[in-house]
Design an enzyme around this catalytic site. Structure first.
Site, PDB file in Angstrom:
ATOM      1  N   GLY A  35       0.854  -1.185   0.000  1.00 14.11           N
ATOM      2  CA  GLY A  35       0.000   0.000   0.000  1.00 14.11           C
ATOM      3  C   GLY A  35       0.889   1.233   0.000  1.00 14.11           C
ATOM      4  O   GLY A  35       2.030   1.172  -0.454  1.00 14.11           O
ATOM      5  N   CYS A  36       0.359   2.357   0.509  1.00 14.06           N
ATOM      6  CA  CYS A  36       1.116   3.612   0.461  1.00 14.06           C
ATOM      7  C   CYS A  36       2.065   3.730   1.636  1.00 14.06           C
ATOM      8  O   CYS A  36       1.887   4.588   2.517  1.00 14.06           O
ATOM      9  CB  CYS A  36       0.162   4.785   0.392  1.00 14.06           C
ATOM     10  SG  CYS A  36      -0.813   4.740  -1.118  1.00 14.06           S
ATOM     11  N   VAL A  37       3.042   2.846   1.683  1.00 14.16           N
ATOM     12  CA  VAL A  37       4.019   2.873   2.772  1.00 14.16           C
ATOM     13  C   VAL A  37       5.422   2.710   2.212  1.00 14.16           C
ATOM     14  O   VAL A  37       5.590   2.242   1.111  1.00 14.16           O
ATOM     15  CB  VAL A  37       3.767   1.763   3.805  1.00 14.16           C
ATOM     16  CG1 VAL A  37       2.478   2.029   4.541  1.00 14.16           C
ATOM     17  CG2 VAL A  37       3.729   0.401   3.158  1.00 14.16           C
ATOM     18  N   ALA A  65      -2.777   3.853   5.387  1.00 18.10           N
ATOM     19  CA  ALA A  65      -1.424   4.144   5.877  1.00 18.10           C
ATOM     20  C   ALA A  65      -1.468   4.964   7.175  1.00 18.10           C
ATOM     21  O   ALA A  65      -0.508   4.956   7.951  1.00 18.10           O
ATOM     22  CB  ALA A  65      -0.620   4.886   4.810  1.00 18.10           C
ATOM     23  N   ILE A 121       0.706   8.833  -0.618  1.00 16.99           N
ATOM     24  CA  ILE A 121       1.756   8.462  -1.567  1.00 16.99           C
ATOM     25  C   ILE A 121       2.942   9.410  -1.391  1.00 16.99           C
ATOM     26  O   ILE A 121       4.092   8.975  -1.285  1.00 16.99           O
ATOM     27  CB  ILE A 121       1.234   8.470  -3.025  1.00 16.99           C
ATOM     28  CG1 ILE A 121       0.437   7.188  -3.292  1.00 16.99           C
ATOM     29  CG2 ILE A 121       2.393   8.588  -4.014  1.00 16.99           C
ATOM     30  CD1 ILE A 121      -0.037   7.014  -4.720  1.00 16.99           C
TER      31      ILE A 121
END
Lengths: 106, 444
Positions: free
Chosen positions: A104-106, B215, B411
């Protein structure tokens, strides 16, 4: 093409990023092999504390804990975690603990 | 042809509903997919027909500036699609192909598409500079959708799609872990403020549904703190749905049908919990998909939809704030500044929360992308990602000493620390805008 590592004479499947495909295939020899890849110079008691914490959390919740929670519950600062696992908590520590790669967004 | 990212294996592509098309059938399927697109998206065909190769886009593109690869010039990238379109779908292409730059489908076509349509961040900066308004992001989106239908997609995306199916969020966080994390964050805020600031999960009869980025439940915890503190300060009735712990709608990145499914999940969550207002968290991609495609792709919805920075900005006068003694700049996420109309709100919030706010140059709708946009966060792409982030690093370097760089998108938050470290700024602190609001709020 699947990739494998050899631990204790057994072939264990890993993904393209070198993480275990099945967390149940984890053993202490796997940790030693991954430690070399992730530039962990020496496995100390502190490393095992982090690794065992991650494994316990994963067993209970099916995912890696929040990074801040990992720090709080093990008593290590984020900097100390990076000193122990140069590639970081997600890529380094989770890999040694046999968890899937956080995505994911990590 | 070797591509710079790991492609999904057959089993993985199949698991998310896109079984790979056999090598020998690829050309036929690709052309059939273009034909389908041609009928439903005239705008795309206009973009394919009108480029005059004037070159205005070249210097506007951080991908080309950072990689110096000819095919990363937006017009050249779009040409990879355009040449095939011209060859098989225009009269002159069919008869005089080599005089008009048309090209046959060959063994390299798919590899070139994967390589270059996954070095475009879909940031739309080229569209600001193109005299015809050609939006290469739309061409990239179409090309990626077509590749997906051929079963060709990054493993990174299938991993996320599988997590979405299983749990409703990109990271694959199951409900017990969501509750455990929310409780942990409540304890942390109690320790810091002495207050019982809640992060309610699945609370029935809530007025507001808050959709974080997943996140925020892993690495960007301070963003979640800021949001919870704001709702607490306003005394509103809110909750997070465990079924949609995800602002991002990755359908936008590889398939329209997946996007509609995820819209449906949001509609169901709002209906179940009774919310009439949905507030979207700090996720650029998520906001673009939510704003443009929640109703656009799925039809009318029975709730209002706002972004958390719009919401915070609208209530700014109600907050008791103490300015932090920081010198701060803002990185405009592309999807806010060029696709989501969130430009002045974060600036107003930051000015209210810190002593010095400075603009980078260029900014707002002319800002450069962080280099991670459109889901290019694969580890195996790290070297290319650093090239894609070069312009951003230069912009930040020019500002001199900063205490904090606000980048209100997950992001950007994942990409920028790598970029700053790579270009010698590893001490720079970064995070969201809501993080700053949370720290500036004072309690009686």
């Amino acid at each position: 093409m699947a990739d494998y590592i050899e631990a204790n004479g057994q072939k264990i499947e890993v993904d393209e990023d070198g993480f275990l495909v099945d967390p149940d295939t984890w053993n202490e020899e796997v940790v030693r092999i991954f430690a070399k890849v992730e530039e962990v110079s020496e496995l100390t008691e502190d490393h095992w504390k982090v690794i065992n914490y991650l494994r316990d959390y994963y067993k209970q919740f099916g995912i890696a804990p929040m990074i801040r929670k990992l720090c709080k519950d093990t008593g290590f600062s984020l900097k100390q975690i990076y000193d122990m696992f140069p590639s970081g908590p997600a890529k380094g520590a989770c890999k040694l603990a046999g968890l899937p790669k956080p995505t994911g967004c990590v | 042809m070797k591509v710079p990212l790991h492609l999904a294996k057959e089993k993985e592509a199949q698991a998310v509903g896109f079984p790979p098309v056999a090598e020998v059938e690829r050309q036929m399927r690709l052309l059939a997919e273009i034909d389908d697109y041609r009928k439903s998206a005239r705008s795309l065909m206009v973009m394919l027909e009108t480029c005059t190769k004037c070159g205005a886009c070249a210097e506007a593109c951080h991908s080309y500036l950072g990689t110096q690869d000819f095919y990363n010039i937006p017009a050249a990238r779009a040409d990879l699609f355009r040449k095939i379109y011209k060859r098989y779908f225009t009269f002159t292409g069919k008869t005089l192909s080599r005089f008009i730059g048309a090209e046959d489908f060959d063994a390299e076509t798919i590899g070139r598409w994967v390589t270059y349509f996954y070095q475009c961040n879909e940031c739309r900066r080229c569209a600001v500079y193109c005299p015809f308004g050609i939006d290469t992001a739309e061409i990239t989106i179409a090309a990626r959708h077509i590749l997906t239908r051929l079963g060709v997609m990054p493993r990174f995306m299938t991993g996320i799609a599988a997590n979405m199916t299983k749990t409703g969020n990109n990271m694959g966080i199951p409900k017990p872990a969501i509750i455990d994390s929310a409780e942990f964050m409540e304890d942390e805020m109690k320790e810091e403020t002495g207050l019982d600031i809640k992060i309610p999960v699945d609370k029935p009869g809530s007025d507001i549904l808050y959709i974080p980025s997943s996140a925020d439940f892993f690495s960007n915890i301070d963003t979640m703190f800021g949001v919870a503190k704001m709702f607490h300060a306003l005394g509103v009735n809110w909750t997070i749905p465990s079924t949609v712990l995800e602002a991002a709608n990755f359908g936008l990145l590889f398939n329209l049908d997946v996007m509609k499914e995820q819209n449906e999940r949001l509609r169901a969550a709002a209906a179940d919990l009774g919310a009439k207002l949905v507030v979207q968290g700090e996720c650029g991609h998520g906001w673009r998909a939510a704003k443009m495609y929640t109703e656009g792709a799925g039809g009318p919805v029975p709730f209002a939809l706002v972004h958390v920075l719009e919401y915070a900005h609208a209530h700014l006068a109600k907050f008791k704030l103490s300015k932090l003694p920081w010198r701060v700049s803002l990185h405009d996420p592309c999807n806010y500044a060029r696709a989501g109309d969130i430009i002045e709100q974060p600036r107003a919030i930051l000015r209210a929360c810190v002593t010095e706010f400075v603009e980078m140059t260029p900014s707002r709708e002319r800002n450069f992308c962080c280099g991670g946009g459109s889901g290019l966060l694969m580890d195996e792409m790290m070297e290319i990602r650093m090239q894609l982030g070069k312009k951003k690093a230069e912009q930040v370097q020019e500002l001199g000493q900063l205490d904090y760089l606000a980048a209100p998108c997950s992001i950007c938050k994942a990409q920028l620390p790598h970029v700053m470290k790579h270009y010698g700024m590893e001490d720079l602190k970064m995070g969201g805008v809501m993080d700053v609001l949370g720290k500036a709020l004072v309690w009686d």
